[in-house]
Design a protein around this motif. Structure first.
Motif, PDB file in Angstrom:
ATOM      1  N   MET A   1       0.827  -1.194   0.000  1.00 52.90           N
ATOM      2  CA  MET A   1       0.000   0.000   0.000  1.00 52.90           C
ATOM      3  C   MET A   1       0.868   1.254   0.000  1.00 52.90           C
ATOM      4  O   MET A   1       1.908   1.261   0.639  1.00 52.90           O
ATOM      5  CB  MET A   1      -0.861   0.013   1.247  1.00 52.90           C
ATOM      6  CG  MET A   1      -2.302  -0.198   0.940  1.00 52.90           C
ATOM      7  SD  MET A   1      -3.206  -0.400   2.468  1.00 52.90           S
ATOM      8  CE  MET A   1      -2.948  -2.122   2.815  1.00 52.90           C
ATOM      9  N   HIS A   3       1.241   4.298   1.512  1.00 55.17           N
ATOM     10  CA  HIS A   3       0.731   5.012   2.667  1.00 55.17           C
ATOM     11  C   HIS A   3       1.655   6.165   3.007  1.00 55.17           C
ATOM     12  O   HIS A   3       2.832   6.128   2.714  1.00 55.17           O
ATOM     13  CB  HIS A   3       0.646   4.053   3.823  1.00 55.17           C
ATOM     14  CG  HIS A   3       1.576   2.911   3.586  1.00 55.17           C
ATOM     15  ND1 HIS A   3       1.171   1.801   2.907  1.00 55.17           N
ATOM     16  CD2 HIS A   3       2.883   2.794   3.804  1.00 55.17           C
ATOM     17  CE1 HIS A   3       2.207   1.001   2.760  1.00 55.17           C
ATOM     18  NE2 HIS A   3       3.257   1.583   3.294  1.00 55.17           N
ATOM     19  N   CYS A   6       5.318   5.929   4.563  1.00 55.92           N
ATOM     20  CA  CYS A   6       6.509   5.596   3.794  1.00 55.92           C
ATOM     21  C   CYS A   6       7.026   6.809   3.024  1.00 55.92           C
ATOM     22  O   CYS A   6       7.999   6.717   2.302  1.00 55.92           O
ATOM     23  CB  CYS A   6       6.220   4.481   2.795  1.00 55.92           C
ATOM     24  SG  CYS A   6       5.906   2.919   3.584  1.00 55.92           S
ATOM     25  N   ASP A  55       3.577   0.129  -4.021  1.00 53.65           N
ATOM     26  CA  ASP A  55       4.287   0.431  -2.780  1.00 53.65           C
ATOM     27  C   ASP A  55       5.783   0.150  -2.904  1.00 53.65           C
ATOM     28  O   ASP A  55       6.603   0.918  -2.407  1.00 53.65           O
ATOM     29  CB  ASP A  55       3.699  -0.375  -1.617  1.00 53.65           C
ATOM     30  CG  ASP A  55       4.425  -0.033  -0.335  1.00 53.65           C
ATOM     31  OD1 ASP A  55       4.189   1.077   0.165  1.00 53.65           O
ATOM     32  OD2 ASP A  55       5.255  -0.824   0.127  1.00 53.65           O
ATOM     33  N   ASP A  59       8.607   2.898  -2.171  1.00 60.41           N
ATOM     34  CA  ASP A  59       9.635   2.675  -1.163  1.00 60.41           C
ATOM     35  C   ASP A  59      11.036   2.670  -1.787  1.00 60.41           C
ATOM     36  O   ASP A  59      11.975   3.234  -1.217  1.00 60.41           O
ATOM     37  CB  ASP A  59       9.371   1.360  -0.414  1.00 60.41           C
ATOM     38  CG  ASP A  59       8.121   1.459   0.473  1.00 60.41           C
ATOM     39  OD1 ASP A  59       7.552   2.564   0.571  1.00 60.41           O
ATOM     40  OD2 ASP A  59       7.716   0.441   1.055  1.00 60.41           O
ATOM     41  N   CYS A 148       5.379   1.717   8.671  1.00 65.02           N
ATOM     42  CA  CYS A 148       5.544   1.505   7.247  1.00 65.02           C
ATOM     43  C   CYS A 148       5.554   0.011   6.936  1.00 65.02           C
ATOM     44  O   CYS A 148       4.832  -0.454   6.053  1.00 65.02           O
ATOM     45  CB  CYS A 148       6.859   2.146   6.832  1.00 65.02           C
ATOM     46  SG  CYS A 148       7.014   2.319   5.093  1.00 65.02           S
ATOM     47  N   ASP A 152       2.842  -2.217   4.843  1.00 63.86           N
ATOM     48  CA  ASP A 152       3.283  -2.977   3.678  1.00 63.86           C
ATOM     49  C   ASP A 152       2.846  -4.428   3.816  1.00 63.86           C
ATOM     50  O   ASP A 152       2.390  -5.049   2.856  1.00 63.86           O
ATOM     51  CB  ASP A 152       4.808  -2.912   3.536  1.00 63.86           C
ATOM     52  CG  ASP A 152       5.256  -1.524   3.086  1.00 63.86           C
ATOM     53  OD1 ASP A 152       4.387  -0.700   2.763  1.00 63.86           O
ATOM     54  OD2 ASP A 152       6.468  -1.276   3.070  1.00 63.86           O
TER      55      ASP A 152
HETATM   56 ZN   LIG Z   1       5.707   1.008   1.971  1.00 66.59          ZN
END
Ligand SMILES: [Zn+2]
Length: 203
Positions: A1, A3, A6, A55, A59, A148, A152
């Motif tokens: 995800m 979010h 992160c 994601d 990241d 985070c 994830d």
């Molecule tokens: Zn993440």
């Protein structure tokens, strides 16, 4: 995800050697899983895998930034953040498009491969979290690493649940529902990053 936890901007201080190694490991893992999920999503026909890849892309971007952004001025950091926000927004839009297309095709994805990639993604996220935790720096934001990783993991588990749902019902819907929820989260977090970056440029 994708979010907001992160999405913290990289700290503009010098990293220790050990933390740099941790960032590199996390980067390689996240980038690998990004490609595995994009290719796996195309191969199995799973939209949820693409949504989960969002994601890993975000990241990876953060780890690259953290490794190179030390010398950047505040202006350029916000420019890079703006680019990242736009990239995530566009990627999330592509996933929404894929969900609509898959709905019209109504072909369930290959559940087994999809589920296995979900497991692999979870393992990669757990290893990243352990490595970043082990080599964290001084007062490094532990809570942020934890939140985070937790979010994830929720995304990876959602992919596995979707795979199980596809397997059990032989319907495309579990895959599409999970993908759509993740894509909408991606759209909103992309917008947040864009808004935040623009505010920073005005300040
Ligand atoms: Zn993440």
């Amino acid at each position: 995800m994708a979010h907001s936890c992160c999405n913290h901007s990289p700290q503009a201080k010098k990293h220790t050697h050990k933390f740099k190694i941790a960032l590199w490991i996390a980067l390689v893992l996240n980038l690998s899983l990004f490609f595995i999920e994009v290719l796996g999503g195309a191969h199995t026909g799973s939209s949820a895998l693409w949504a989960d890849a969002l994601d890993f892309a975000g990241d990876s971007f953060n780890y690259i930034l953290s490794l190179i952004a030390l010398g950047l001025t505040a202006y350029w950091r916000s420019q890079v953040a703006l680019f990242k926000g736009l990239m995530m927004f566009v990627f999330a839009l592509i996933i929404v498009g894929k969900v609509i297309w898959s709905y019209s095709q109504n072909i369930p994805p290959e559940a087994l491969t999809m589920g296995l990639i979900g497991v692999l993604a979870l393992v990669a996220n757990i290893i990243s979290a352990i490595v970043l935790y082990t080599f964290r720096e001084g007062d490094a934001n532990m809570r942020s690493v934890w939140l985070c990783s937790r979010n994830d993991a929720i995304g990876n588990i959602a992919v596995m649940i979707a795979a199980l749902g596809v397997f059990g019902t032989n319907s495309v819907l579990p895959d599409l529902i999970v993908a759509l929820v993740m894509a909408v989260l991606g759209l909103s977090s992309g917008l947040q990053i864009i808004k935040h970056a623009k505010q920073e440029q005005k300040a």
